[in-house]
Design a protein around this motif. Sequence first.
Motif, PDB file in Angstrom:
ATOM      1  N   TRP A  22       0.806  -1.312   0.056  1.00 51.04           N
ATOM      2  CA  TRP A  22       0.125   0.050   0.195  1.00 51.04           C
ATOM      3  C   TRP A  22       0.873   1.340  -0.090  1.00 51.04           C
ATOM      4  N   LEU A  23       1.896   1.480   0.747  1.00 52.48           N
ATOM      5  CA  LEU A  23       2.859   2.571   0.708  1.00 52.48           C
ATOM      6  C   LEU A  23       3.640   2.610  -0.560  1.00 52.48           C
ATOM      7  N   GLY A  24       3.836   1.511  -1.040  1.00 53.31           N
ATOM      8  CA  GLY A  24       4.828   1.612  -2.102  1.00 53.31           C
ATOM      9  C   GLY A  24       4.109   1.711  -3.485  1.00 53.31           C
ATOM     10  N   GLY A  25       2.682   1.714  -3.406  1.00 55.27           N
ATOM     11  CA  GLY A  25       1.890   1.829  -4.524  1.00 55.27           C
ATOM     12  C   GLY A  25       2.161   0.613  -5.630  1.00 55.27           C
ATOM     13  N   ILE A  26       2.347  -0.420  -5.270  1.00 54.91           N
ATOM     14  CA  ILE A  26       2.482  -1.600  -5.957  1.00 54.91           C
ATOM     15  C   ILE A  26       1.416  -2.200  -6.613  1.00 54.91           C
ATOM     16  N   PRO A  27       1.188  -2.344  -7.887  1.00 48.88           N
ATOM     17  CA  PRO A  27      -0.142  -2.511  -8.363  1.00 48.88           C
ATOM     18  C   PRO A  27      -0.373  -4.105  -8.068  1.00 48.88           C
ATOM     19  N   HIS A  28      -1.792  -4.319  -7.984  1.00 46.45           N
ATOM     20  CA  HIS A  28      -2.072  -5.535  -7.143  1.00 46.45           C
ATOM     21  C   HIS A  28      -1.872  -6.732  -8.122  1.00 46.45           C
ATOM     22  N   TYR A  29      -1.691  -6.572  -9.380  1.00 47.30           N
ATOM     23  CA  TYR A  29      -1.485  -7.594 -10.259  1.00 47.30           C
ATOM     24  C   TYR A  29      -0.215  -8.048 -10.292  1.00 47.30           C
ATOM     25  N   ILE A  30       0.849  -7.371  -9.553  1.00 52.56           N
ATOM     26  CA  ILE A  30       2.119  -7.553  -9.728  1.00 52.56           C
ATOM     27  C   ILE A  30       2.276  -8.429  -8.262  1.00 52.56           C
ATOM     28  N   TYR A 200      -1.108 -26.410 -11.203  1.00 48.60           N
ATOM     29  CA  TYR A 200      -1.809 -26.163 -12.425  1.00 48.60           C
ATOM     30  C   TYR A 200      -2.779 -24.974 -12.035  1.00 48.60           C
ATOM     31  N   LEU A 201      -3.410 -24.621 -10.982  1.00 50.12           N
ATOM     32  CA  LEU A 201      -4.292 -23.373 -10.573  1.00 50.12           C
ATOM     33  C   LEU A 201      -3.538 -22.195 -10.667  1.00 50.12           C
ATOM     34  N   MET A 202      -2.239 -22.392 -10.247  1.00 53.86           N
ATOM     35  CA  MET A 202      -1.263 -21.194 -10.178  1.00 53.86           C
ATOM     36  C   MET A 202      -0.825 -20.675 -11.638  1.00 53.86           C
ATOM     37  N   MET A 203      -0.625 -21.571 -12.294  1.00 49.04           N
ATOM     38  CA  MET A 203      -0.435 -21.143 -13.860  1.00 49.04           C
ATOM     39  C   MET A 203      -1.386 -20.643 -14.663  1.00 49.04           C
ATOM     40  N   GLN A 204      -2.491 -21.438 -14.240  1.00 51.81           N
ATOM     41  CA  GLN A 204      -3.788 -20.869 -14.878  1.00 51.81           C
ATOM     42  C   GLN A 204      -4.198 -19.412 -14.526  1.00 51.81           C
ATOM     43  N   GLN A 205      -4.138 -19.128 -13.196  1.00 47.71           N
ATOM     44  CA  GLN A 205      -4.555 -17.829 -13.069  1.00 47.71           C
ATOM     45  C   GLN A 205      -3.589 -16.809 -13.100  1.00 47.71           C
ATOM     46  N   LEU A 206      -2.308 -17.176 -13.358  1.00 44.47           N
ATOM     47  CA  LEU A 206      -1.059 -16.182 -13.563  1.00 44.47           C
ATOM     48  C   LEU A 206      -1.379 -15.655 -15.077  1.00 44.47           C
ATOM     49  N   ALA A 207      -1.557 -16.671 -15.738  1.00 42.35           N
ATOM     50  CA  ALA A 207      -1.812 -16.633 -17.239  1.00 42.35           C
ATOM     51  C   ALA A 207      -3.258 -15.649 -17.308  1.00 42.35           C
ATOM     52  N   ARG A 208      -4.212 -15.625 -16.516  1.00 37.35           N
ATOM     53  CA  ARG A 208      -5.318 -14.749 -16.830  1.00 37.35           C
ATOM     54  C   ARG A 208      -5.274 -13.517 -15.823  1.00 37.35           C
ATOM     55  N   GLY A 209      -3.969 -13.172 -15.426  1.00 34.11           N
ATOM     56  CA  GLY A 209      -3.738 -12.009 -14.419  1.00 34.11           C
ATOM     57  C   GLY A 209      -4.418 -11.849 -13.131  1.00 34.11           C
ATOM     58  N   GLN A 210      -4.978 -13.145 -12.806  1.00 39.17           N
ATOM     59  CA  GLN A 210      -5.270 -13.276 -11.452  1.00 39.17           C
ATOM     60  C   GLN A 210      -4.340 -13.766 -10.300  1.00 39.17           C
ATOM     61  N   THR A 211      -3.670 -12.836 -10.048  1.00 45.47           N
ATOM     62  CA  THR A 211      -2.542 -12.879  -9.172  1.00 45.47           C
ATOM     63  C   THR A 211      -2.774 -13.336  -7.737  1.00 45.47           C
TER      64      THR A 211
END
Length: 247
Positions: A22-30, A200-211
């Motif tokens: 929050w303080l660093g303003g890091i995008p939530h998708y990262i 598998y779920l991690m790879m699938q969600q990262l590809a969709r931007g659901q970090t």
Amino acid sequence: MTLLRPLLVAAALIALWEAVVWLGGIPHYILPPPSIVAQEFVDRGDLLAEHAAWTLIEIAAGLVLGVALGGATALAMARFGRLRAWGMPLMVISQAVPVFAIAPLLVLWLGYGLASKIAMATLVIFFPIASAFYDGLRRVDPGWLDLARMMDAPPLSVLLRIRLPAALPAFASGVRVAAAVAPIGAIIGEWVGASAGLGYLMMQQLARGQTALAFAALVVLCVIGVVLYFLADAVLRRAMPWVPHAA
């Protein structure tokens, strides 16, 4: 106090993680903050539980097979000298090949189901069990072995009655290491090719931007690894109460 300290450390790290995002303003998708990751457990808990069950089956089966094969290999090498001359180089070679290079072949040979993931987990677990147990079988007090030879004890009896009990602490150390690394093989197998599981779920969600959901799956995987380690440690302590443990 033993449980309170790690909980306090974990709470401090989570608070630091939240503040940095929050303080660093890091995008939530990262890097999503823990509050958003926690919300994924509320919203998608059923999905996480479904995939965690698959991964847990792969890890548990790989752990059982890896411990059994590693223990049997160490005993066989300790008993038969010719097997030892060939077995140790093969064990080292098996670890020299990167696991990522083996995983696609296992998926090709065994398919996308549980078999390839269990085989991968077994390969990862096999070496620490076999090497630790074999090292324990070799480092028996020479006085005990001399006494057994003086009494004309057969080699098999020496192995089972002297060397095996003396090597159990080393075997226990190998099991603890195996429990800690057990998730590695299953997750790598799921990354290469799968239709279910936390990897598998991690790879699938990262590809969709659901970090956030990918981080939630990672948290579940970490919990599985920690629980497996402490469960193995507790079982081994009860099974071998004569082995001294540091406070």
